[in-house]
Motif scaffolding. Structure first.
Motif, short mmCIF file in Angstrom:
data_model
loop_
_atom_site.label_atom_id
_atom_site.label_comp_id
_atom_site.label_asym_id
_atom_site.label_seq_id
_atom_site.Cartn_x
_atom_site.Cartn_y
_atom_site.Cartn_z
N MET A 77 -12.68 -3.83 -13.59
CA MET A 77 -12.38 -5.18 -13.12
C MET A 77 -13.12 -5.47 -11.82
O MET A 77 -13.14 -4.64 -10.92
N HIS A 78 -13.69 -6.65 -11.76
CA HIS A 78 -14.40 -7.11 -10.57
C HIS A 78 -13.55 -8.18 -9.88
O HIS A 78 -13.21 -9.19 -10.49
N ILE A 79 -13.22 -7.98 -8.61
CA ILE A 79 -12.42 -8.92 -7.85
C ILE A 79 -13.24 -9.47 -6.70
O ILE A 79 -13.87 -8.70 -5.95
N LEU A 80 -13.24 -10.77 -6.56
CA LEU A 80 -13.90 -11.46 -5.45
C LEU A 80 -12.84 -12.04 -4.53
O LEU A 80 -11.93 -12.74 -5.00
N ILE A 81 -12.94 -11.77 -3.24
CA ILE A 81 -12.05 -12.36 -2.24
C ILE A 81 -12.90 -13.20 -1.30
O ILE A 81 -13.76 -12.68 -0.59
N ILE A 82 -12.68 -14.50 -1.33
CA ILE A 82 -13.38 -15.42 -0.43
C ILE A 82 -12.44 -15.72 0.73
O ILE A 82 -11.32 -16.18 0.53
N GLY A 83 -12.91 -15.46 1.94
CA GLY A 83 -12.03 -15.47 3.10
C GLY A 83 -11.50 -14.08 3.40
O GLY A 83 -10.43 -13.90 3.96
N LYS A 141 -5.60 -7.80 4.60
CA LYS A 141 -4.43 -7.08 4.09
C LYS A 141 -4.45 -7.01 2.56
O LYS A 141 -4.04 -5.99 1.97
N LEU A 142 -4.91 -8.08 1.92
CA LEU A 142 -5.04 -8.05 0.46
C LEU A 142 -6.05 -7.00 0.02
O LEU A 142 -5.79 -6.23 -0.92
N THR A 143 -7.18 -6.93 0.71
CA THR A 143 -8.20 -5.93 0.39
C THR A 143 -7.62 -4.53 0.52
O THR A 143 -7.80 -3.68 -0.37
N ASP A 144 -6.94 -4.27 1.62
CA ASP A 144 -6.37 -2.94 1.84
C ASP A 144 -5.38 -2.57 0.73
O ASP A 144 -5.36 -1.42 0.26
N LYS A 145 -4.58 -3.54 0.32
CA LYS A 145 -3.58 -3.27 -0.72
C LYS A 145 -4.25 -3.00 -2.06
O LYS A 145 -3.85 -2.08 -2.80
N LEU A 146 -5.28 -3.77 -2.40
CA LEU A 146 -5.99 -3.56 -3.66
C LEU A 146 -6.67 -2.20 -3.69
O LEU A 146 -6.66 -1.50 -4.71
N VAL A 147 -7.26 -1.82 -2.56
CA VAL A 147 -7.91 -0.51 -2.47
C VAL A 147 -6.88 0.61 -2.63
O VAL A 147 -7.10 1.60 -3.34
N ALA A 148 -5.75 0.45 -1.97
CA ALA A 148 -4.70 1.47 -2.04
C ALA A 148 -4.13 1.59 -3.45
O ALA A 148 -3.87 2.70 -3.94
N GLU A 149 -3.96 0.44 -4.12
CA GLU A 149 -3.40 0.47 -5.48
C GLU A 149 -4.43 0.95 -6.49
O GLU A 149 -4.10 1.67 -7.44
N HIS A 205 -5.81 -0.75 -8.77
CA HIS A 205 -5.76 -1.50 -10.02
C HIS A 205 -5.06 -2.81 -9.79
O HIS A 205 -4.35 -3.01 -8.79
N LEU A 206 -5.21 -3.74 -10.73
CA LEU A 206 -4.51 -5.00 -10.71
C LEU A 206 -4.07 -5.31 -12.12
O LEU A 206 -4.90 -5.39 -13.03
N GLY A 207 -2.78 -5.45 -12.31
CA GLY A 207 -2.27 -5.71 -13.64
C GLY A 207 -2.58 -4.62 -14.63
O GLY A 207 -2.78 -4.90 -15.82
N GLY A 208 -2.63 -3.39 -14.16
CA GLY A 208 -2.90 -2.26 -15.05
C GLY A 208 -4.36 -2.01 -15.32
O GLY A 208 -4.69 -1.05 -16.03
N LYS A 209 -5.26 -2.84 -14.78
CA LYS A 209 -6.69 -2.66 -14.99
C LYS A 209 -7.33 -2.08 -13.73
O LYS A 209 -7.10 -2.58 -12.63
N THR A 266 -1.79 -11.42 -11.62
CA THR A 266 -1.41 -10.72 -12.85
C THR A 266 -0.47 -11.53 -13.74
O THR A 266 -0.28 -11.19 -14.90
N LEU A 267 0.11 -12.58 -13.21
CA LEU A 267 1.10 -13.38 -13.93
C LEU A 267 0.50 -14.02 -15.19
O LEU A 267 -0.65 -14.45 -15.18
N ASP A 268 1.29 -14.07 -16.25
CA ASP A 268 0.88 -14.78 -17.47
C ASP A 268 0.92 -16.28 -17.16
O ASP A 268 2.00 -16.88 -17.10
N LEU A 269 -0.24 -16.89 -16.96
CA LEU A 269 -0.28 -18.28 -16.51
C LEU A 269 0.10 -19.27 -17.61
O LEU A 269 0.31 -20.45 -17.32
N ALA A 270 0.23 -18.79 -18.84
CA ALA A 270 0.73 -19.68 -19.89
C ALA A 270 2.16 -20.13 -19.57
O ALA A 270 2.60 -21.20 -20.01
N ARG A 271 2.86 -19.35 -18.76
CA ARG A 271 4.23 -19.70 -18.37
C ARG A 271 4.26 -20.91 -17.44
O ARG A 271 5.30 -21.54 -17.28
N LEU A 272 3.13 -21.24 -16.83
CA LEU A 272 3.07 -22.38 -15.92
C LEU A 272 2.87 -23.70 -16.65
O LEU A 272 3.12 -24.76 -16.07
#
Length: 334
Positions: A1-7, A15-23, A25-29, A241-247
């Motif tokens: 998975m490729h994640i782009l963070i703008i800002g 803090k988001l970057t640090d958390k993603l690196v520590a985890e 994965h995102l949503g099991g990927k 990771t949320l199923d956006l169909a629920r929105l």
């Protein structure tokens, strides 16, 4: 998975970057690639085993968005913006960055998906857009729900409201799968004060916790809606990771938070740091900030976000404790 963070160089972006690196994965990927972009150089993520790229770019330039979309990230976190006070003081800069930058990004994603040289490789990323409770304007009900109309009273709120409409329409048309999360005021923000009109909410806690003076520009009875940086990162991870169909087509929603007055903030500081810390707060009324804050919402009904699994802080004591643990090594006092 490729994640782009703008800002990515901002507080929440770091803090988001640090958390993603520590985890990892995102949503099991598994996260195999990180692209970190900002107008100032983001820090390279430490300990990340995959491919990492840091970019110093200006999103208000159309070619920037084209370059970012060409990498075809799977998840795009759009956190880039100038803050409320600066957007109000510099009308042109606010619209150039907060609105034009957002439109350039959304359009670049659409154009990337229409590339004729890759017809067998459809591109429809997840886009998480950080909006704001500033999209709402007075007069307010006792608690603001997602159905309350957006009538912002600042240029910043207007720019965010337009961004929400664009996100909904581009998602409706199938160009990307987007979600807009209206963040509460993030408190306590670490680091130095910024130009946000809401900055004093953090300043009156952050500085006294390390033995420094802080200025309070509004009345102690001012009420507002808050969440900690920890909660903000949690919102972003869940939105990714949320199923956006629920929105359905209601793609923008209020994040949960905590409604508190400035006086309640100060009493929480007193409980955790004592009278000596509270004595470091100096009152200096500021009419401009008071006028801006008077047009902000005070309390929300975030049941929709809560039902979708978003979580926030329970008490202001929890918000202060999170700052002490995350930024001060568990110690109070300068």
């Amino acid at each position: 998975m490729h994640i782009l963070i703008i800002g990515a160089a901002g507080m929440v972006g770091r803090k988001l970057t640090d958390k993603l690196v520590a985890e990892g994965h995102l949503g099991g990927k598994a996260i195999t690639q990180l692209t970190l972009a900002d107008v100032v150089a983001p820090a390279a993520p430490e300990g990340f085993p995959g491919k990492a790229e840091t970019l110093t770019v200006d999103l208000s330039a159309p070619e920037t968005a084209t370059r970012l979309a060409a990498g075809r990230p799977d998840v795009i976190y759009h956190l880039a913006a100038i803050v409320s006070g600066e957007a109000e003081a510099d009308f042109e800069k606010g619209y150039r960055i907060n609105l034009d930058g957002t439109r350039h990004l959304f359009e670049a994603i659409r154009q990337e998906g229409l590339r004729k040289d890759a017809p067998d490789q459809p591109y429809k990323p997840r886009v998480v857009f950080t909006s704001s409770i500033a999209v709402f304007g007075a007069p307010f009900p006792d608690k603001i729900g997602d159905e309350f109309f957006t009538a912002p009273l600042t240029s910043y709120g207007t720019q965010k409201a337009i961004g929400e409409l664009l996100l909904s329409d581009y998602s409706r048309r199938g160009f990307f799968d987007g979600i807009g999360i209206r963040l509460p005021t993030i408190c306590i923000r670490p680091g130095k004060p910024n130009k946000a009109a809401s900055g004093f909410f953090s300043n009156i806690l952050r500085e006294p916790l390390v033995g420094q003076e802080a200025v309070l520009p509004v009345s102690p009875d001012v009420r507002h809606w808050f969440a900690s940086p920890r909660s903000a990162v949690g919102f972003l991870l869940h939105a990714g990771t949320l199923d956006l169909a629920r929105l359905g087509w209601r793609r923008n929603l209020n994040m949960p938070g905590l409604s508190a007055t400035v006086g309640e903030e100060i009493e929480s500081l007193r409980r955790l740091a004592g009278d000596k810390a509270v004595a470091l707060i100096r009152t200096e009324p500021d009419e401009t900030i008071t006028r801006i804050v008077d047009g902000w919402a005070q309390d929300f009904d975030a049941r929709r976000a809560l039902e979708l699994g978003f979580k926030a802080d329970a008490t202001f004591d929890d918000i202060i404790r999170a700052h002490v643990e995350d930024e001060l090594g568990g110690r109070i006092g300068g």
